[in-house]
Design an enzyme around this catalytic site. Structure first.
Site, PDB file in Angstrom:
ATOM      1  N   ASN A  30      -3.197-129.761   3.368  1.00 30.86           N
ATOM      2  CA  ASN A  30      -3.601-129.200   4.666  1.00 30.86           C
ATOM      3  C   ASN A  30      -3.726-130.358   5.646  1.00 30.86           C
ATOM      4  OD1 ASN A  30      -4.793-127.992   6.850  1.00 30.86           O
ATOM      5  ND2 ASN A  30      -6.708-127.450   5.805  1.00 30.86           N
ATOM      6  N   TRP A  31      -2.742-130.455   6.523  1.00 30.49           N
ATOM      7  CA  TRP A  31      -2.717-131.591   7.458  1.00 30.49           C
ATOM      8  C   TRP A  31      -3.741-131.426   8.576  1.00 30.49           C
ATOM      9  CZ3 TRP A  31       3.203-132.901   8.514  1.00 30.49           C
ATOM     10  CH2 TRP A  31       3.792-133.282   7.304  1.00 30.49           C
ATOM     11  N   LYS A  32      -4.307-130.227   8.707  1.00 32.99           N
ATOM     12  CA  LYS A  32      -5.257-129.938   9.808  1.00 32.99           C
ATOM     13  C   LYS A  32      -4.609-130.338  11.139  1.00 32.99           C
ATOM     14  CE  LYS A  32      -8.946-130.235   6.477  1.00 32.99           C
ATOM     15  NZ  LYS A  32     -10.342-130.549   6.156  1.00 32.99           N
TER      16      LYS A  32
ATOM     17  N   HIS B 179     -10.264-120.724   6.274  1.00 32.25           N
ATOM     18  CA  HIS B 179     -10.698-122.114   6.047  1.00 32.25           C
ATOM     19  C   HIS B 179     -12.068-122.316   6.693  1.00 32.25           C
ATOM     20  CE1 HIS B 179     -10.934-126.452   6.191  1.00 32.25           C
ATOM     21  NE2 HIS B 179     -10.038-126.464   5.219  1.00 32.25           N
TER      22      HIS B 179
ATOM     23  N   GLU C 153     -13.277-124.557   8.411  1.00 26.51           N
ATOM     24  CA  GLU C 153     -13.280-125.033   9.804  1.00 26.51           C
ATOM     25  C   GLU C 153     -13.007-123.889  10.770  1.00 26.51           C
ATOM     26  OE1 GLU C 153     -10.591-128.277   8.999  1.00 26.51           O
ATOM     27  OE2 GLU C 153     -12.167-129.156   7.763  1.00 26.51           O
TER      28      GLU C 153
ATOM     29  N   GLU D  77     -13.529-124.237  -1.675  1.00 33.19           N
ATOM     30  CA  GLU D  77     -13.775-125.490  -0.974  1.00 33.19           C
ATOM     31  C   GLU D  77     -15.244-125.536  -0.547  1.00 33.19           C
ATOM     32  OE1 GLU D  77      -9.934-127.203   0.872  1.00 33.19           O
ATOM     33  OE2 GLU D  77     -10.686-125.720   2.268  1.00 33.19           O
TER      34      GLU D  77
ATOM     35  N   GLY E 143     -14.118-133.483   3.635  1.00 31.67           N
ATOM     36  CA  GLY E 143     -14.066-134.620   4.535  1.00 31.67           C
ATOM     37  C   GLY E 143     -15.277-135.536   4.449  1.00 31.67           C
TER      38      GLY E 143
ATOM     39  N   GLY F  36      -6.988-132.305   1.959  1.00 32.54           N
ATOM     40  CA  GLY F  36      -6.978-132.625   3.387  1.00 32.54           C
ATOM     41  C   GLY F  36      -6.549-134.061   3.609  1.00 32.54           C
ATOM     42  N   GLY F  37      -7.529-134.946   3.803  1.00 38.37           N
ATOM     43  CA  GLY F  37      -7.264-136.347   4.152  1.00 38.37           C
ATOM     44  C   GLY F  37      -6.196-137.026   3.308  1.00 38.37           C
TER      45      GLY F  37
HETATM   46  P1  13P Z   1     -10.561-133.171   2.515  1.00 40.51           P
HETATM   47  O1  13P Z   1      -9.621-133.313   1.350  1.00 40.51           O
HETATM   48  O2  13P Z   1     -10.222-134.105   3.656  1.00 40.51           O
HETATM   49  O3  13P Z   1     -11.982-133.214   2.101  1.00 40.51           O
HETATM   50  O4  13P Z   1     -10.299-131.700   3.117  1.00 40.51           O
HETATM   51  C1  13P Z   1     -10.329-130.613   2.278  1.00 40.51           C
HETATM   52  C2  13P Z   1      -9.848-129.415   3.023  1.00 40.51           C
HETATM   53  O5  13P Z   1     -10.528-128.905   3.884  1.00 40.51           O
HETATM   54  C3  13P Z   1      -8.519-128.898   2.692  1.00 40.51           C
HETATM   55  O6  13P Z   1      -8.313-127.652   3.269  1.00 40.51           O
END
Ligand code: 13P
Length: 255
Positions: free
Chosen positions: A10-12, A99, A101, A171, A177, A238-239
């Site tokens: 997930n590149w956000k 998600h 967020e 999650e 994050g 994510g990251g």
């Molecule tokens: P991180 O791997 O950056 O903690 O993010 C997880 C995430 O929200 C993937 O959707």
């Protein structure tokens, strides 16, 4: 039949167009040459990259592209929104729904997630429904109730045939994050709870066949242990998905 093992990135809201293309152009060949086991890799770039990345991965069965969100509406006067059918027509096969967020910054509820899941399914997109408790809820010891409420709120009205199209992602919000990862045992406990809810709500086969991903500070160092747990079928990253080497190491760890 075995469950599909998945690593999803997930590149956000990261990577402009050229940078996104070059990241994907690194990831695809790296995973193709280094991952020898059965694995589905899904990239969730920002919307504007979807078509280009879908072209780049066309014909490669081990790769798919997804969107990070879709509208709960079919079409019409919804400025700024993207319909599931548009996302599908751009070359995506998956979509993230719920998600944390989106829940946190856009007030998305389980009911809205249900609507999005329906629109996605109608358009032929496979939803990855994301759930997870807040830090306060874990500390208060109510995470099981929170997880079950999120499952019931968005999935209870689906049929088993519809449910078979979904992937789930656990999650924990406190692990996203933050560099704090759920321990393999903590994650396994919730994944087992999710699977037993699926068995009760639908049937044993649906529960056994649904891939359940873990997300929250997954990295090359902790992936193997997490993916080694019996009910963890992969990761939503994510990251670490923004670096081709790290993401490939995570993919290698999932077998
Ligand atoms: P991180 O791997 O950056 O903690 O993010 C997880 C995430 O929200 C993937 O959707």
């Amino acid at each position: 039949m075995k469950r599909t093992r998945i690593v999803a990135g997930n590149w956000k809201m990261n990577k402009d167009y050229e940078a996104g293309l070059s990241l994907a152009s690194e990831i695809f060949p790296m995973i193709e040459s280094e991952v020898q086991h059965d694995l589905l890799t899904i990239l969730f770039p920002p919307f504007v990259h979807i078509h280009a990345l879908a072209s780049l991965s066309a014909g490669k069965k081990a790769f798919a592209i997804g969107a990070q969100d879709c509208s709960a509406n079919v079409s019409g006067a919804f400025t700024g929104e993207l319909a599931a059918s548009m996302i599908k027509s751009a070359g995506a096969d998956y979509v993230l729904v719920g998600h944390s967020e989106r829940r946190q910054y856009h007030g998305e509820t389980d009911t809205l997630c249900y609507e999005k899941i329906k629109r996605a399914l109608e358009a032929g997109l496979r939803p990855i429904y994301c759930i997870g408790e807040l830090k306060e809820q874990r500390v208060a010891g109510i995470f099981e109730e929170v997880i079950v409420a999120q499952l019931e709120g968005a999935l209870a009205k689906l049929t088993a045939t519809e449910m078979a199209q979904l992937v789930l992602a656990y999650e924990p919000v406190w692990a996203i994050g933050t560099g704090l990862t759920a321990s393999p045992e903590q994650a396994q406990e919730v994944h087992a709870l999710i699977r037993s809810w699926l068995a009760k709500q639908f049937d044993i086969e649906t529960a056994q066949m649904t891939s359940i991903l873990y997300g929250g500070s997954v990295n090359a160092a902790n992936a193997k242990e997490l993916f080694g747990m019996p009910d963890i079928d992969g990761g939503l990253v994510g990251g670490a998905s923004l670096k081709s080497r790290d993401f490939t190491e995570i993919a290698k760890a999932n077998h």
